[in-house]
Write an enzyme that holds these catalytic residues in place. Sequence first.
Site, short mmCIF file in Angstrom:
data_model
loop_
_atom_site.label_atom_id
_atom_site.label_comp_id
_atom_site.label_asym_id
_atom_site.label_seq_id
_atom_site.Cartn_x
_atom_site.Cartn_y
_atom_site.Cartn_z
N ARG A 66 0.85 -1.20 0.00
CA ARG A 66 0.00 0.00 0.00
C ARG A 66 0.88 1.24 0.00
NH1 ARG A 66 -5.21 -0.60 3.90
NH2 ARG A 66 -6.14 -2.45 2.94
N ASP A 68 2.00 5.17 -0.20
CA ASP A 68 1.43 6.40 0.35
C ASP A 68 1.10 7.40 -0.75
OD1 ASP A 68 1.79 5.36 2.90
OD2 ASP A 68 3.74 6.34 3.17
N ARG A 216 10.76 6.13 3.40
CA ARG A 216 11.00 7.57 3.38
C ARG A 216 11.66 8.05 4.67
NH1 ARG A 216 5.26 9.48 2.44
NH2 ARG A 216 6.17 11.55 2.74
#
Length: 281
Positions: A66, A68, A216
Amino acid sequence: MTQHDLDEPVPDPGGGLVRVRLDVQYDGTALSGWAKQPGRRTVQAELEAALATVLRVPVALTVAGRTDAGVHATGQVASLDLPRAVWEQHREKLVRRLRGVLAADIAVPSVTEAHPDFDARFGALARHYVYRLTDAPGGPSPLRRADTVAWPRSLDAGAMTAAAATLLGRHDFAAYCRRREGATTIRTLLALDVARDGDLVTIAASADAFCHSMVRSLVGALLAVGEGRRPAAWPAELLSRTERADDVTVAPAAGLTLVRVDYPPADMLAARAEVTRARRS
């Protein structure tokens, strides 16, 4: 045992259904991530609507990862179950028909019949991401502006490489994750490679799976080292924390791309899914 969310059902082989694999690509710039959200444009919502339009049956997708909001993909994988008659009717022209329905920032280059035990999410062995940024004074090439972040300060790729090496292996990455209720933050980081090519710096990250915002956040920690604000040992020191580290800046979403998902051979798919579910219990 953790269950799939309601919008990502557990595949159930049998019953006259065919397991179908979709390879998916998207420019995440204008998308609010993969998962459906009320009032927002997402990959899952767009793709499920397009499939329902073409196939004339309701569909529900299971996805490998999934992503972002703002994150891209060139190697995303999803799966769904279709009645055999529907699959046989549409299989030859489904890719072309989806191209005619989907917006230009989402593409499905391949749709294939998968093994009945194939599970896009729990069957995956590893996910591979690449983060792109440039410290060139003029920023990225206009042709790469969507997937390459302009970084305002010079980076020491050698220091970033040294820091990345200390993060490899199985750890609790709580300091690098936005915790989700009932989800573990223990992951096995298989690779974290930093490379410089002129003004372009790429960070390639591979793991059995990544938790929310983990890639990230790892990039953000490496950037602090690359700028000289933190020593090379600092990112690994954060692994002792049991909560998210507020002093780690999450790197901008635009530089991140899911490039590949690995799966085992067909005769090992069921066993892999079982192991994955057990590990995340």
